[in-house]
Every structure is written in C-alpha cells, then in structure tokens.
Enzyme design. Structure first.
Site, PDB file in Angstrom:
ATOM      1  N   SER A 221       0.845  -1.200   0.000  1.00 14.22           N
ATOM      2  CA  SER A 221       0.000   0.000   0.000  1.00 14.22           C
ATOM      3  C   SER A 221       0.881   1.251   0.000  1.00 14.22           C
ATOM      4  O   SER A 221       2.097   1.159   0.206  1.00 14.22           O
ATOM      5  CB  SER A 221      -0.874   0.011   1.251  1.00 14.22           C
ATOM      6  OG  SER A 221      -0.050   0.202   2.388  1.00 14.22           O
TER       7      SER A 221
ATOM      8  N   ASP B 214      -0.940  -1.753  -4.051  1.00 15.73           N
ATOM      9  CA  ASP B 214      -2.308  -1.927  -3.542  1.00 15.73           C
ATOM     10  C   ASP B 214      -2.936  -0.550  -3.294  1.00 15.73           C
ATOM     11  O   ASP B 214      -2.332   0.291  -2.611  1.00 15.73           O
ATOM     12  CB  ASP B 214      -2.221  -2.723  -2.233  1.00 15.73           C
ATOM     13  CG  ASP B 214      -3.575  -3.134  -1.691  1.00 15.73           C
ATOM     14  OD1 ASP B 214      -4.508  -3.330  -2.491  1.00 15.73           O
ATOM     15  OD2 ASP B 214      -3.695  -3.275  -0.451  1.00 15.73           O
ATOM     16  N   HIS B 215      -4.118  -0.318  -3.833  1.00 14.12           N
ATOM     17  CA  HIS B 215      -4.846   0.953  -3.635  1.00 14.12           C
ATOM     18  C   HIS B 215      -4.019   2.197  -3.978  1.00 14.12           C
ATOM     19  O   HIS B 215      -3.989   3.153  -3.188  1.00 14.12           O
ATOM     20  CB  HIS B 215      -5.352   1.084  -2.188  1.00 14.12           C
ATOM     21  CG  HIS B 215      -6.412   0.088  -1.842  1.00 14.12           C
ATOM     22  ND1 HIS B 215      -7.702   0.183  -2.305  1.00 14.12           N
ATOM     23  CD2 HIS B 215      -6.370  -1.042  -1.092  1.00 14.12           C
ATOM     24  CE1 HIS B 215      -8.399  -0.840  -1.848  1.00 14.12           C
ATOM     25  NE2 HIS B 215      -7.620  -1.606  -1.120  1.00 14.12           N
TER      26      HIS B 215
ATOM     27  N   GLY C 204     -10.540  -4.454   7.042  1.00 17.58           N
ATOM     28  CA  GLY C 204     -10.412  -4.423   8.494  1.00 17.58           C
ATOM     29  C   GLY C 204     -10.956  -5.656   9.190  1.00 17.58           C
ATOM     30  O   GLY C 204     -11.307  -6.657   8.554  1.00 17.58           O
TER      31      GLY C 204
ATOM     32  N   ASN D 272      -7.532 -10.582  -1.672  1.00 14.84           N
ATOM     33  CA  ASN D 272      -6.646  -9.711  -0.881  1.00 14.84           C
ATOM     34  C   ASN D 272      -6.786  -9.957   0.615  1.00 14.84           C
ATOM     35  O   ASN D 272      -7.907  -9.920   1.149  1.00 14.84           O
ATOM     36  CB  ASN D 272      -7.027  -8.248  -1.117  1.00 14.84           C
ATOM     37  CG  ASN D 272      -6.542  -7.723  -2.447  1.00 14.84           C
ATOM     38  OD1 ASN D 272      -6.181  -8.492  -3.330  1.00 14.84           O
ATOM     39  ND2 ASN D 272      -6.540  -6.414  -2.588  1.00 14.84           N
TER      40      ASN D 272
ATOM     41  N   ASP E 237      -4.886  -8.804   4.325  1.00 22.57           N
ATOM     42  CA  ASP E 237      -3.917  -8.062   5.125  1.00 22.57           C
ATOM     43  C   ASP E 237      -4.230  -8.251   6.613  1.00 22.57           C
ATOM     44  O   ASP E 237      -3.373  -8.637   7.411  1.00 22.57           O
ATOM     45  CB  ASP E 237      -3.983  -6.572   4.737  1.00 22.57           C
ATOM     46  CG  ASP E 237      -2.915  -5.754   5.432  1.00 22.57           C
ATOM     47  OD1 ASP E 237      -2.077  -6.332   6.131  1.00 22.57           O
ATOM     48  OD2 ASP E 237      -2.911  -4.517   5.285  1.00 22.57           O
TER      49      ASP E 237
ATOM     50  N   ARG F  39      14.657 -11.093  17.559  1.00 16.96           N
ATOM     51  CA  ARG F  39      14.545 -12.308  16.743  1.00 16.96           C
ATOM     52  C   ARG F  39      13.643 -13.342  17.404  1.00 16.96           C
ATOM     53  O   ARG F  39      13.057 -14.178  16.726  1.00 16.96           O
ATOM     54  CB  ARG F  39      15.939 -12.896  16.486  1.00 16.96           C
ATOM     55  CG  ARG F  39      16.774 -12.018  15.577  1.00 16.96           C
ATOM     56  CD  ARG F  39      18.219 -12.428  15.550  1.00 16.96           C
ATOM     57  NE  ARG F  39      18.853 -12.260  16.868  1.00 16.96           N
ATOM     58  CZ  ARG F  39      20.154 -12.382  17.097  1.00 16.96           C
ATOM     59  NH1 ARG F  39      20.968 -12.675  16.114  1.00 16.96           N
ATOM     60  NH2 ARG F  39      20.643 -12.222  18.321  1.00 16.96           N
TER      61      ARG F  39
HETATM   62  P1  13P Z   1      -8.540  -7.218   4.718  1.00 20.84           P
HETATM   63  O1  13P Z   1      -8.618  -6.008   5.598  1.00 20.84           O
HETATM   64  O2  13P Z   1      -9.804  -7.995   4.760  1.00 20.84           O
HETATM   65  O3  13P Z   1      -7.361  -8.061   5.013  1.00 20.84           O
HETATM   66  O4  13P Z   1      -8.387  -6.705   3.200  1.00 20.84           O
HETATM   67  C1  13P Z   1      -7.126  -6.360   2.683  1.00 20.84           C
HETATM   68  C2  13P Z   1      -7.209  -5.677   1.361  1.00 20.84           C
HETATM   69  O5  13P Z   1      -8.222  -5.655   0.687  1.00 20.84           O
HETATM   70  C3  13P Z   1      -6.002  -5.022   0.874  1.00 20.84           C
HETATM   71  O6  13P Z   1      -6.207  -4.343  -0.314  1.00 20.84           O
HETATM   72  O1  G3H Z   2      -6.640  -2.199   2.063  1.00 14.44           O
HETATM   73  C1  G3H Z   2      -5.750  -1.696   2.753  1.00 14.44           C
HETATM   74  C2  G3H Z   2      -4.632  -2.528   3.223  1.00 14.44           C
HETATM   75  O2  G3H Z   2      -5.015  -3.301   4.332  1.00 14.44           O
HETATM   76  C3  G3H Z   2      -3.417  -1.676   3.500  1.00 14.44           C
HETATM   77  O3  G3H Z   2      -3.551  -0.933   4.666  1.00 14.44           O
HETATM   78  O4  G3H Z   2      -2.748   1.404   4.160  1.00 14.44           O
HETATM   79  O5  G3H Z   2      -2.671   0.498   6.478  1.00 14.44           O
HETATM   80  O6  G3H Z   2      -1.106  -0.359   4.730  1.00 14.44           O
HETATM   81  P1  G3H Z   2      -2.469   0.207   5.025  1.00 14.44           P
HETATM   82 ZN    ZN Z   3      -8.165  -3.478  -0.453  1.00 13.88          ZN
END
Ligand code: 13P
Ligand code: G3H
Ligand code: ZN
Length: 315
Positions: free
Chosen positions: A50, A82-83, A181, A259, A261, A286
């Site tokens: 991201s 991503d995004h 989320g 996706n 995260d 570690r």
């Molecule tokens: P989640 O928050 O469900 O893991 O989605 C992640 C996502 O779509 C990243 O682009």
């Molecule tokens: O969709 C968003 C991803 O979970 C990335 O989140 O911008 O906090 O890295 P982030």
């Molecule tokens: Zn997303």
C-alpha cells in the site's frame, strides 16, 4: 521462477477455478513468511504494497527483499501496488520495479474514475505492467480512504462492462459485501454472489472472456487468532471476517485474486503479544519476530490450501 506481472497467473487461475492470494507486505518477516508458505505449496503468489507501506518501508528495500524472496523460493511472485491513490504513486511503484499496479479511483465520480484509470493503463501497459482498478465502494478503512457503511455501494454490472471497455484494465476489484479491516459484519456474513455472477456474465457477453475479478477485504479473521490476541491483552471484541467457504466459492468462480492483510496483522499481533506475556525476561527481537513470522507462514499456508486452492499452481 521470476518476478512477473499477473496476466498469466490470472489466466491459469480462471481456467482452473482457483485464486491467487494477494498478501500485504510491510517488512522482511512478512515477506519471508509469505514466500515460505508459497514455496511449501508450490504456489504462485502476489505480494502487495500500500502507499502507507511504501512510506513505512521504502520501495527500494521492499523491491530488494521481494527479489530475494524470488531467488530463495523459486516461486513466481508479482509485486503489486495496492490501492494506488494517484498517478504519482503508480509512477513511483513502476519506477521501483513493481510488476502490477492498482489504481483506486473508486471514491471519485464515475467519469473521473474512468479518466484517471485510463491514464494509468496507458502508462503501465507500455511497460508491460498489469493494472487493477476498482468500481463500487467497500465499507471500512482502505489505504487512507475511510468509507462508512452507509456510503458503501455495490458494483453495478452494466457500469462494470462500460468501465472495463473504456479503461482497458486487466482486472476489476468489485464491491459485493466485503470490507476492509477486522469488523466486516455486524450480523450474519453475506456476500452478493448473484451480483458477482452477473458482472462476469455481462463481461463475457461483451467480449471480455474470462475476465479476472478481484476481492478486497477478504480476510477471514480467524476467531482462534482473535482469542489469542484478546487473551494477552488486546481488545478486539466483535471482530468478524469472511467465512472460508465463501472465499472458496468466490475462488471457484471468476475471482482470481483475493486480498488479505488483516489476517496477517492479527497473526503477527497474536504471536508477539503471547511471546511478551509468556517471556517477560526476553528482549531479543529475533525471538518475537521469529514467532510472528512462523504464525504468519502458517496462516498463509492455510489460505493457499483451504481457501485459494492454488497448490501446485507453479506447475
Ligand atoms: P482485509 O482487511 O480484509 O485483510 O483486506 C485487505 C485488502 O483488501 C487489501 O487491499
Ligand atoms: O486495504 C488496505 C490494506 O489493508 C493496507 O492498509 O494502508 O494500512 O497499509 P495500510
Ligand atoms: Zn483493499
């Protein structure tokens, strides 16, 4: 084995009714965990970054570590933005050696989304970079964009056809009920599979055969993992994700990229919270980062086997 774009990955995934996992990476331990799990299953994988992750880790470090993961694992990996919120971020990712980008103009008016997405496609395709874009709005927090549940709108199938034909994108992220989320559903989990099938049928009829669909906000928020976090001090009551059976069904349909995260964040948090609570005398990073890496690897391994169905996709 190579750092590749997503085109061939999605063709194979569509033909064989599985999806490729797209896991957000932010540091070395997460990259190693994803690569190890992919290697264990002989599965192609997407590592995605991201804008906040670019700011956190620096694209130079991320690219070098993902190159190392390719060399070490012998697995095909796509390095994906991503995004991407704007052209500048897309340009930075491409210049940093990413092989695939998402431009997310879903919060703009439709015509602006079309225009900005097309600019990205023209730029990226010249460099053999694949482009994902989004239509419809997911509820929840997505990379600096916070969409409330009331403002979430599902993807309109006719608009999807118009969007794909006018922009020339390679894959489409749709809104069918998932959200970003750890709190995805207040009551029962529900996805609009009929809408997903209509989108794909209409794309097919318009000449976009086997068009890859992307599912964002697809973490399953494992209750055991949440329980470990809570047992060791977290406050994550009411966390709820997309059930694995629904993700499996989506993978068997036109969804070629899933996706995740939040599931990795939860695994990392559970492992580190537990380690600190059980080993108050230890302070070697570690120790706790190693436990976190192992727990993320197990989560990704489970996704590949039980949700994505991408085992042996390297063959
Ligand atoms: P989640 O928050 O469900 O893991 O989605 C992640 C996502 O779509 C990243 O682009
Ligand atoms: O969709 C968003 C991803 O979970 C990335 O989140 O911008 O906090 O890295 P982030
Ligand atoms: Zn997303």
């Amino acid at each position: 084995m190579a750092l590749i774009n997503t085109k061939k990955m999605f063709e194979k995934a569509f033909d064989n009714n599985y999806a490729i996992g797209a896991f957000n990476i932010n540091n070395m331990e997460i990259i190693q965990a994803v690569a190890n799990a992919a290697k264990k299953n002989n599965s192609a994988v997407i590592m995605q970054v991201s804008k906040s992750a670019l700011n956190y880790a620096n694209p130079l470090y991320l690219k070098a570590m993902v190159d190392a993961a390719v060399a070490d694992s012998g697995i095909d990996i796509a390095l994906h933005l991503d995004h991407g919120p704007d052209f500048e971020t897309v340009k930075l990712a491409v210049e940093s050696g990413f092989t695939s980008v998402m431009f997310d103009g879903s919060h703009f008016d439709y015509e602006i989304n079309v225009q900005k997405t097309k600019e990205v496609v023209d730029f990226a395709h010249e460099k053999n970079i694949t482009v994902e874009a989004e239509l419809g709005k997911l509820a929840g927090v997505e990379d600096e964009v916070n969409v409330s549940a009331e403002n979430a709108t599902y993807t309109d199938p006719d608009q999807a056809v118009d969007f794909v034909s006018r922009t020339g994108i390679d894959s489409l992220a749709v809104a069918i009920g998932t959200s970003h989320g750890a709190y995805k559903f207040k009551g029962e989990a529900k996805l609009d599979f009929a809408r997903l099938e209509t989108i794909s049928e209409k794309l097919d009829k318009a000449g976009f055969k086997k068009f890859p669909i992307v599912l964002h906000g697809a973490s399953s928020v494992d209750p055991n993992c949440v329980a470990i976090c809570n047992e060791y001090g977290a406050k994550l009551d009411g966390a709820k994700g997309v059930p694995n059976e629904m993700l499996r069904k989506a993978s068997s349909l036109s969804v070629c990229k899933i996706n995740m995260d939040t599931d990795l964040r939860l695994a990392m948090t559970a492992a580190i919270r537990r380690f600190f609570a059980l080993n108050p005398e230890k302070f070697d990073p570690r120790g706790y980062l190693g436990e976190a890496r192992k727990m993320i690897e197990d989560v990704v391994d489970g996704k590949i086997k039980n949700v994505l169905g991408s085992v042996n996709s390297m063959n």
